[in-house]
Enzyme design. Sequence first.
Site, PDB file in Angstrom:
ATOM      1  N   GLY A 120       3.176   1.855  10.492  1.00  0.00           N
ATOM      2  CA  GLY A 120       4.288   2.975  10.572  1.00  0.00           C
ATOM      3  C   GLY A 120       4.843   3.103  11.835  1.00  0.00           C
ATOM      4  O   GLY A 120       5.645   4.181  11.986  1.00  0.00           O
ATOM      5  N   SER A 141       3.928  -2.530  10.373  1.00  0.00           N
ATOM      6  CA  SER A 141       5.448  -2.675  10.400  1.00  0.00           C
ATOM      7  C   SER A 141       6.066  -4.018   9.999  1.00  0.00           C
ATOM      8  O   SER A 141       7.041  -4.408  10.567  1.00  0.00           O
ATOM      9  CB  SER A 141       5.703  -2.298  11.902  1.00  0.00           C
ATOM     10  OG  SER A 141       5.489  -1.148  12.106  1.00  0.00           O
ATOM     11  N   GLU A 199      -6.505   4.785   8.238  1.00  0.00           N
ATOM     12  CA  GLU A 199      -6.191   6.133   8.016  1.00  0.00           C
ATOM     13  C   GLU A 199      -7.277   6.592   7.108  1.00  0.00           C
ATOM     14  O   GLU A 199      -7.536   7.735   7.257  1.00  0.00           O
ATOM     15  CB  GLU A 199      -4.745   6.128   6.905  1.00  0.00           C
ATOM     16  CG  GLU A 199      -3.533   5.996   7.852  1.00  0.00           C
ATOM     17  CD  GLU A 199      -2.311   5.413   6.913  1.00  0.00           C
ATOM     18  OE1 GLU A 199      -2.269   5.399   5.809  1.00  0.00           O
ATOM     19  OE2 GLU A 199      -1.513   4.837   7.577  1.00  0.00           O
ATOM     20  N   ASN A 212       0.877  -1.269  -0.041  1.00  0.00           N
ATOM     21  CA  ASN A 212      -0.081   0.083  -0.071  1.00  0.00           C
ATOM     22  C   ASN A 212       1.119   1.186  -0.005  1.00  0.00           C
ATOM     23  O   ASN A 212       1.455   1.560   1.012  1.00  0.00           O
ATOM     24  CB  ASN A 212      -0.871  -0.074   1.255  1.00  0.00           C
ATOM     25  CG  ASN A 212      -1.549   1.241   1.455  1.00  0.00           C
ATOM     26  OD1 ASN A 212      -1.771   2.137   0.743  1.00  0.00           O
ATOM     27  ND2 ASN A 212      -2.267   1.390   2.867  1.00  0.00           N
ATOM     28  N   LYS A 225       0.020   4.189  -0.106  1.00  0.00           N
ATOM     29  CA  LYS A 225      -0.556   5.523   0.295  1.00  0.00           C
ATOM     30  C   LYS A 225      -0.455   6.770  -0.565  1.00  0.00           C
ATOM     31  O   LYS A 225      -0.193   6.501  -1.627  1.00  0.00           O
ATOM     32  CB  LYS A 225      -0.101   5.821   1.907  1.00  0.00           C
ATOM     33  CG  LYS A 225      -0.160   4.425   2.598  1.00  0.00           C
ATOM     34  CD  LYS A 225       0.285   4.645   4.088  1.00  0.00           C
ATOM     35  CE  LYS A 225       0.404   3.349   4.668  1.00  0.00           C
ATOM     36  NZ  LYS A 225       0.378   3.388   6.172  1.00  0.00           N
ATOM     37  N   HIS A 280      -9.218   0.978   5.483  1.00  0.00           N
ATOM     38  CA  HIS A 280      -7.647   1.165   5.987  1.00  0.00           C
ATOM     39  C   HIS A 280      -7.965   2.157   7.245  1.00  0.00           C
ATOM     40  O   HIS A 280      -8.920   2.957   7.304  1.00  0.00           O
ATOM     41  CB  HIS A 280      -7.027   1.802   4.854  1.00  0.00           C
ATOM     42  CG  HIS A 280      -5.645   1.517   5.357  1.00  0.00           C
ATOM     43  ND1 HIS A 280      -5.053   2.754   6.269  1.00  0.00           N
ATOM     44  CD2 HIS A 280      -4.438   0.818   5.299  1.00  0.00           C
ATOM     45  CE1 HIS A 280      -3.691   2.520   6.637  1.00  0.00           C
ATOM     46  NE2 HIS A 280      -3.310   1.359   6.018  1.00  0.00           N
ATOM     47  N   GLU A 321      -5.014  -5.274  10.697  1.00  0.00           N
ATOM     48  CA  GLU A 321      -3.887  -4.471  11.101  1.00  0.00           C
ATOM     49  C   GLU A 321      -3.814  -3.427  12.279  1.00  0.00           C
ATOM     50  O   GLU A 321      -5.034  -2.633  12.306  1.00  0.00           O
ATOM     51  CB  GLU A 321      -3.801  -3.234   9.889  1.00  0.00           C
ATOM     52  CG  GLU A 321      -3.475  -3.892   8.570  1.00  0.00           C
ATOM     53  CD  GLU A 321      -3.051  -2.854   7.601  1.00  0.00           C
ATOM     54  OE1 GLU A 321      -1.970  -3.091   6.826  1.00  0.00           O
ATOM     55  OE2 GLU A 321      -3.670  -1.750   7.381  1.00  0.00           O
TER      56      GLU A 321
HETATM   57  C1  PEP Z   1      -0.414  -0.011   6.415  1.00  0.00           C
HETATM   58  O1  PEP Z   1      -0.777   1.172   6.266  1.00  0.00           O
HETATM   59  O2  PEP Z   1      -1.430  -0.652   5.619  1.00  0.00           O
HETATM   60  C2  PEP Z   1       0.775  -0.431   6.964  1.00  0.00           C
HETATM   61  C3  PEP Z   1       0.621  -1.882   7.308  1.00  0.00           C
HETATM   62  O3  PEP Z   1       1.907   0.285   6.903  1.00  0.00           O
HETATM   63  P1  PEP Z   1       3.581  -0.040   7.800  1.00  0.00           P
HETATM   64  O4  PEP Z   1       3.896  -1.254   6.733  1.00  0.00           O
HETATM   65  O5  PEP Z   1       4.093   1.144   7.093  1.00  0.00           O
HETATM   66  O6  PEP Z   1       3.252  -0.147   8.891  1.00  0.00           O
END
Ligand code: PEP
Length: 251
Positions: A173, A213, A99, A9, A11, A97, A167
Site C-alpha cells: 500500500g 504495490s 495486517e 485481496n 481487505k 497476511h 509481501e
Molecule cells: C496486500 O495487502 O496484500 C497488498 C499487496 O496490498 P497492495 O497491493 O495495496 O500493496
Amino acid sequence: MIKPIVAGNWKMNGVSQSVTEINTLKANITENDQSNNCEILICPPATLITAFAHILSNSPIEIGGQTCHHAEKGAHTGDISAEMIKDCGAKYVITGHSERRMDHGEMDRDIALKTEAGWRAGLKVILCVGELLGERKADLTLKVIERQLKNSIPDGATAENLIIAYEPVWAIGTGLTPTTEDIAKVHDFIRKFLIENISAEEGKKIRILYGGSVKPANAKELMAVSNVNGALVGGASLKAEDFTGIIAAYQ
Ligand code: PEP
C-alpha cells in the site's frame, strides 16, 4: 510448467454495490479469455463471498477468504471458520497476511493452525510472509522469511494445497517495491526452502506470489522475475480495470 495465479485481496473494502466491479471483471476476463495463461482469484470481505461466488459461478475467476479461525465451529464470537468460507463458495483462504499479524497479533504458530484449518475444510491456502522495513534495513530479510516459513507451514504441504505469497510489509500500500534483483533473491530463497523442507517434487511446483504495490504499470516487469509465479494484489484489485491490467501481464 507452473500456472501462475493473480489474486486480489479486497481487505475491508466493498459493499453490496461492489458487485458492479465484479460484473465488469467477469466481462473483461470472458471477453479476452485471459484465464488461459493464469488463474484468477478475488478475496472479498466475508460479507461478499456468497454474492461474488454466485456471480462468478460460470466464470474462471475463483473466490477466497482473507483469514479463518482455526476451529471448525464453537464459541468464538465474530470469527468465521474455514468450513464456513468454503460453504459460501470459496476455494481459497489467505493466512498470515501482515495486517492480520499486526492488527490481531497473529504469530507464526497461529498461522500454521489456520493453514491446517484451511486444508481440513478443503481450501487451498495462500500463506503470506514478509519482512518489516527495519528488518530489511538490518539485513534480516532472509532470516525473517526462513523463520516464518519454518514455523507456519504445517506438515502435508503440496503444490495443490499451498501457495506462498512474499509481501515485504513496507511495500504494501505504499507504492514502493523492492528492486527486481531483491525480489529474485527472496523468491529463489523461498524456492530452495520449499524444495529442501517439503520435497523436491512439491517444492519445485508450489507457486510463490509477489505482493506489494503491484500495479498495471509494473506488473509485467515484476511477474517476469525469477520464481515469481503470480501476484497478490491489494489496492489495485478493487477496480476491475486495474486488476484486468495486471492480469494482462500474462497475455
Ligand atoms: C496486500 O495487502 O496484500 C497488498 C499487496 O496490498 P497492495 O497491493 O495495496 O500493496
